[in-house]
Design a protein around this motif. Structure first.
Motif, PDB file in Angstrom:
ATOM      1  N   GLN A  73       0.818  -1.214   0.000  1.00 55.50           N
ATOM      2  CA  GLN A  73       0.000   0.000   0.000  1.00 55.50           C
ATOM      3  C   GLN A  73       0.849   1.260   0.000  1.00 55.50           C
ATOM      4  OE1 GLN A  73      -1.688  -0.579   3.736  1.00 55.50           O
ATOM      5  NE2 GLN A  73      -2.565  -2.559   3.211  1.00 55.50           N
ATOM      6  N   GLU A  74       0.126   2.346  -0.012  1.00 51.27           N
ATOM      7  CA  GLU A  74       0.752   3.660   0.129  1.00 51.27           C
ATOM      8  C   GLU A  74       1.325   3.755   1.551  1.00 51.27           C
ATOM      9  OE1 GLU A  74      -2.059   6.747   0.151  1.00 51.27           O
ATOM     10  OE2 GLU A  74      -0.611   8.307  -0.349  1.00 51.27           O
ATOM     11  N   TRP A  75       2.440   4.425   1.705  1.00 52.08           N
ATOM     12  CA  TRP A  75       3.063   4.488   3.024  1.00 52.08           C
ATOM     13  C   TRP A  75       2.417   5.550   3.891  1.00 52.08           C
ATOM     14  CZ3 TRP A  75       8.615   4.597   0.625  1.00 52.08           C
ATOM     15  CH2 TRP A  75       8.915   3.320   0.158  1.00 52.08           C
ATOM     16  N   ARG A  96       6.145  11.754  -0.260  1.00 53.15           N
ATOM     17  CA  ARG A  96       6.711  10.850  -1.259  1.00 53.15           C
ATOM     18  C   ARG A  96       8.067  11.312  -1.765  1.00 53.15           C
ATOM     19  NH1 ARG A  96       4.194   7.054  -4.308  1.00 53.15           N
ATOM     20  NH2 ARG A  96       5.213   7.809  -6.182  1.00 53.15           N
ATOM     21  N   GLU A  97       8.192  12.612  -1.952  1.00 51.71           N
ATOM     22  CA  GLU A  97       9.458  13.108  -2.504  1.00 51.71           C
ATOM     23  C   GLU A  97      10.601  12.845  -1.540  1.00 51.71           C
ATOM     24  OE1 GLU A  97       9.174  17.138  -4.063  1.00 51.71           O
ATOM     25  OE2 GLU A  97       9.084  15.999  -5.941  1.00 51.71           O
ATOM     26  N   LYS A  98      10.350  13.070  -0.258  1.00 52.48           N
ATOM     27  CA  LYS A  98      11.416  12.865   0.732  1.00 52.48           C
ATOM     28  C   LYS A  98      11.787  11.390   0.783  1.00 52.48           C
ATOM     29  CE  LYS A  98      11.072  16.626   4.014  1.00 52.48           C
ATOM     30  NZ  LYS A  98       9.918  17.074   4.808  1.00 52.48           N
ATOM     31  N   MET A  99      10.792  10.517   0.702  1.00 58.16           N
ATOM     32  CA  MET A  99      11.069   9.084   0.763  1.00 58.16           C
ATOM     33  C   MET A  99      11.882   8.668  -0.442  1.00 58.16           C
ATOM     34  SD  MET A  99       9.610   8.041   3.428  1.00 58.16           S
ATOM     35  CE  MET A  99       8.867   6.449   3.541  1.00 58.16           C
ATOM     36  N   ILE A 126      10.856  -1.871  -4.749  1.00 52.64           N
ATOM     37  CA  ILE A 126      10.177  -0.778  -4.035  1.00 52.64           C
ATOM     38  C   ILE A 126       9.839   0.345  -5.019  1.00 52.64           C
ATOM     39  CG2 ILE A 126      10.421   0.989  -2.252  1.00 52.64           C
ATOM     40  CD1 ILE A 126      12.372  -0.922  -0.843  1.00 52.64           C
ATOM     41  N   ALA A 127      10.793   0.672  -5.883  1.00 53.09           N
ATOM     42  CA  ALA A 127      10.575   1.776  -6.833  1.00 53.09           C
ATOM     43  C   ALA A 127       9.424   1.457  -7.776  1.00 53.09           C
ATOM     44  CB  ALA A 127      11.845   2.030  -7.635  1.00 53.09           C
ATOM     45  N   VAL A 128       9.352   0.206  -8.205  1.00 50.89           N
ATOM     46  CA  VAL A 128       8.272  -0.170  -9.120  1.00 50.89           C
ATOM     47  C   VAL A 128       6.930  -0.138  -8.397  1.00 50.89           C
ATOM     48  CG1 VAL A 128       7.332  -2.111 -10.407  1.00 50.89           C
ATOM     49  CG2 VAL A 128       9.719  -1.529 -10.650  1.00 50.89           C
ATOM     50  N   GLN A 129       6.898  -0.701  -7.186  1.00 51.98           N
ATOM     51  CA  GLN A 129       5.622  -0.780  -6.464  1.00 51.98           C
ATOM     52  C   GLN A 129       5.096   0.585  -6.085  1.00 51.98           C
ATOM     53  OE1 GLN A 129       6.866  -3.313  -3.416  1.00 51.98           O
ATOM     54  NE2 GLN A 129       6.244  -5.149  -4.516  1.00 51.98           N
ATOM     55  N   GLN A 130       5.990   1.455  -5.654  1.00 52.34           N
ATOM     56  CA  GLN A 130       5.546   2.764  -5.188  1.00 52.34           C
ATOM     57  C   GLN A 130       5.567   3.803  -6.293  1.00 52.34           C
ATOM     58  OE1 GLN A 130       4.407   3.536  -2.119  1.00 52.34           O
ATOM     59  NE2 GLN A 130       4.561   1.361  -1.570  1.00 52.34           N
ATOM     60  N   PHE A 177      18.145  17.750  -0.530  1.00 49.25           N
ATOM     61  CA  PHE A 177      17.438  18.223  -1.720  1.00 49.25           C
ATOM     62  C   PHE A 177      16.507  17.142  -2.221  1.00 49.25           C
ATOM     63  CE2 PHE A 177      16.574  20.342  -5.545  1.00 49.25           C
ATOM     64  CZ  PHE A 177      16.555  19.394  -6.543  1.00 49.25           C
ATOM     65  N   HIS A 178      15.214  17.427  -2.301  1.00 47.19           N
ATOM     66  CA  HIS A 178      14.303  16.378  -2.741  1.00 47.19           C
ATOM     67  C   HIS A 178      13.219  16.844  -3.700  1.00 47.19           C
ATOM     68  CE1 HIS A 178      11.738  18.190   0.311  1.00 47.19           C
ATOM     69  NE2 HIS A 178      12.755  18.134   1.117  1.00 47.19           N
ATOM     70  N   SER A 179      13.331  18.066  -4.206  1.00 47.51           N
ATOM     71  CA  SER A 179      12.228  18.510  -5.068  1.00 47.51           C
ATOM     72  C   SER A 179      12.536  18.224  -6.519  1.00 47.51           C
ATOM     73  CB  SER A 179      11.946  19.987  -4.838  1.00 47.51           C
ATOM     74  OG  SER A 179      13.165  20.675  -4.750  1.00 47.51           O
TER      75      SER A 179
END
Lengths: 166, 478
Positions: A66-68, A81-84, A146-150, B285-287
């Protein structure tokens, strides 16, 4: 001779332990299956409730599908999502860099290689990597999954390049 | 300019070094059989051709091969140099002044002054060795004669002279001296292997393609050289450090594009080098979505200038600190995720690896973006000699040209993919090297190579315009 004795003792112990949990010795449930490699992403902070926890992205079934989301009961806010994605990308970049910086060890005497140009150890043994390419690839596969699933596109592209997936 | 682009080395996305050829005559040699790397066989003989791509992650022997190939290349070159080659006929006069390089393991049974060649390696903490294919010997780097005017007293028996350049760990040096009974090699003179003229290298490799764009017959090369001289209108504009998230930079870039839109003949090529973001790709940096839209904005900005969009080509070279799989060299092109929107606006934009190579008719141009000067100065073991020059950029150019390698730093400072060290090789010496560095803009001609650094566009607002027909570099600022 000694090996055989140990094997027998181990077999007996295994049989007894399985009997405790009421599983037959040769039943399919008793067979050992290699677990998926575990990968723990440390210190994930929820921006909503400031909860800090480690996530086992390799083995936790809820994270794989699922979504985290933050698992604190009252919160449930999805993680950024971006930070993850960036956290994972940095780990991938670091590991890739470390592969190329790793030491070489002698196959025979297990000493670390010190000189640069020699092809053989002083004991005439060949050298091998501490972490060879296939091990490295299997660790990267966890990230790829992980990259594919998310659906982390950038991460997926970068790992595809590393794994040479066309 | 009527061009036919041929992208070599297989699928675009996954080639580590993309070579682009700008050819006028489509009937010239086809590059179908393009070999990916050309390494050198162990016995200093024939170069070995590998077909197909080598894996990015090499095995243990690839790491040793990396050093050995670099060493053998320079050893081969040195053996052709008249000063260092063994005379064919043994006569009285030929023995005098001959500096034949001996293998280091011979030092254990030979006495007297000898010339050796080796890689400076720190095999033990604080102890430096010269290492060659056979053995290694400890040297003392602390006693070096720095030719300053202020030094009036020099002890010539314990000091030695060095040549121009940055002597860092991993560079290959030629040293003259004597092995002492305690095992230390007492150095009298130490320098980089001499540069070899491009024509000499070409005559030796006789048609083998080391650049990566196919080999041409001498007739074709002459024709191309002729066309190159006549191409007076072609100009390359080089900008490095183009921070797309910095408004000031984007405005200045707009001014540059406006300026070139209105000239009589627009530049044929714009080379935009990283970093493309003011913060490097790290944990803070993550954007990336932001960066992607900024590339899109850049595409739209370029599209506002119809003449540039139609007649110029745009080339993007990423820096190792830009978003991507790793900071190991050679580094692949910018990820498609970031460049998709720009590609829509400018369909013929090129996204190249770092380093990358361009062949303009017969001229070989190598482009490399890395903050080398700062790193070389920090990892330098001996203060550079000021006898010939005190310009740091000149020392840097001298170092890379003598070492025939773009980045002769220790692997711990700049990791290199073990199977792809040849991508950073400068053999035979190219005509031009464009070194993107954040230090101030400079140009320097050395050993037949024109090398220039356009400077940081975002910090200093400097860039460079290069005319390939006469190797003229115009350092500009805005």
């Amino acid at each position: 001779m000694m090996c055989n004795i140990f094997l027998c003792i181990l077999q007996v112990m295994r049989r007894n332990l399985l009997r405790f949990i009421r599983v037959r010795e040769f039943a399919p449930e008793a067979e050992f299956s290699r677990p998926t490699p575990s990968f723990i992403l440390p210190n994930i902070i929820c921006s909503y409730c400031n909860d800090v926890r480690d996530l086992d992205l390799g083995r936790d079934p809820s994270l794989l599908t699922q979504e985290w989301r933050c698992t604190v009961a009252q919160c449930g806010h999805p993680y950024d999502r971006e930070k993850m994605e960036n956290a994972l990308l940095q780990i991938v970049r670091q590991r890739e860099r470390l592969y190329h910086l790793q030491d070489l060890v002698c196959v025979k005497c297990h000493m670390v290689k010190d000189s640069h140009l020699t092809e053989q150890c002083k004991c005439s043994g060949p050298f091998k990597c501490l972490e060879d390419a296939s091990e490295f690839y299997s660790k990267m596969q966890v990230f790829y999954k992980i990259a594919v699933q998310q659906n982390f596109q950038l991460l997926r592209e970068c790992i595809s390049w590393i794994l040479e997936i066309r | 300019m009527n061009v036919e682009k041929v992208l070599a080395n297989g699928p675009e996305d996954y080639t580590i070094v993309q070579t682009e050829i700008v050819k006028f005559d489509a009937a010239a040699a086809q590059v179908s059989e393009l070999l990916f790397p050309i390494g050198l066989a162990a016995e200093l003989q024939q170069p070995v051709k590998y077909t197909g791509a080598l894996p990015i992650h090499g095995n243990a022997s690839a790491k040793a091969t990396l050093y050995r190939d670099r060493f053998e290349l320079l050893a081969q070159r040195l053996s052709r140099h008249p000063h260092f080659s063994k005379p064919a006929f043994e006569t009285e006069s030929s023995n005098f002044g001959c500096c034949e390089i001996v293998p280091i393991q011979n030092l254990s049974w030979q006495t007297g002054s000898r010339w050796i060649m080796g890689v400076i390696s720190q095999l033990e903490d604080g102890h430096f060795y010269l290492e060659d294919l056979t053995a290694s010997v400890e040297i003392d780097l602390s006693r070096c004669l720095r030719l300053h005017c202020s030094e009036s007293v020099c002890f010539f028996d314990i000091y030695y002279k060095i040549t121009t350049g940055y002597f860092s760990e991993n560079t290959i040096v030629v040293a003259e001296g004597e092995k002492l009974p305690n095992g230390l090699f007492k150095v009298n003179t130490c320098g980089f292997p001499p540069v070899e003229n491009r024509e000499e290298s070409l005559s030796f490799i006789s048609g083998l393609d080391f650049f990566g764009c196919g080999s041409f017959s001498s007739e074709e090369t002459r024709k191309l050289a002729d066309l190159e001289r006549k191409a007076v209108n072609d100009m390359f504009v080089v900008l490095s450090d183009v921070w797309l998230d910095d408004d000031d930079t984007m405005e200045k870039l707009k001014e540059v594009l406006e300026g070139y839109e209105s000239v009589e003949v627009v530049p044929s090529l714009f080379i935009l080098m990283g970093n493309f973001c003011s913060s490097p790709c790290n944990l803070s940096f993550h954007s990336f979505a932001n960066l992607r839209s900024q590339f899109g904005k850049l595409g739209k900005m370029i599209a506002e200038y119809p003449r540039l969009q139609e007649h110029s080509r745009f080339l993007f070279v990423p820096s190792p600190d830009d978003a991507g799989p790793s900071s190991v060299l050679p580094r692949c092109a910018l990820p498609k995720y970031l460049t998709e929107e720009l590609q829509k606006e400018i369909p013929n934009a090129l996204f190249m690896s770092n380093p990358c190579r361009i062949k303009f008719y017969s001229q070989e141009i190598v482009i490399f973006r890395r903050d080398l000067l700062h790193r070389m100065r920090r990892s330098c073991l001996i203060t550079p000699s000021t006898a010939e020059t005190s310009d740091p950029f000149a020392h840097l150019v001298a170092t890379i040209v003598h070492q025939t390698h773009l980045c002769p730093l220790p692997l711990t400072i700049q990791p290199i993919s073990w199977n792809h060290d040849h991508c950073l090789s400068l053999y035979p010496t190219p005509h031009t090297i464009i070194l993107g560095d954040r230090s101030e803009q400079k140009t320097f001609k050395y050993g037949g190579v024109t090398c220039f650094n356009p400077g940081s566009f975002s910090s200093d607002h400097t860039f460079a315009a290069y005319r390939p027909c006469n190797h003229e570099v115009e350092l500009s600022a805005i």
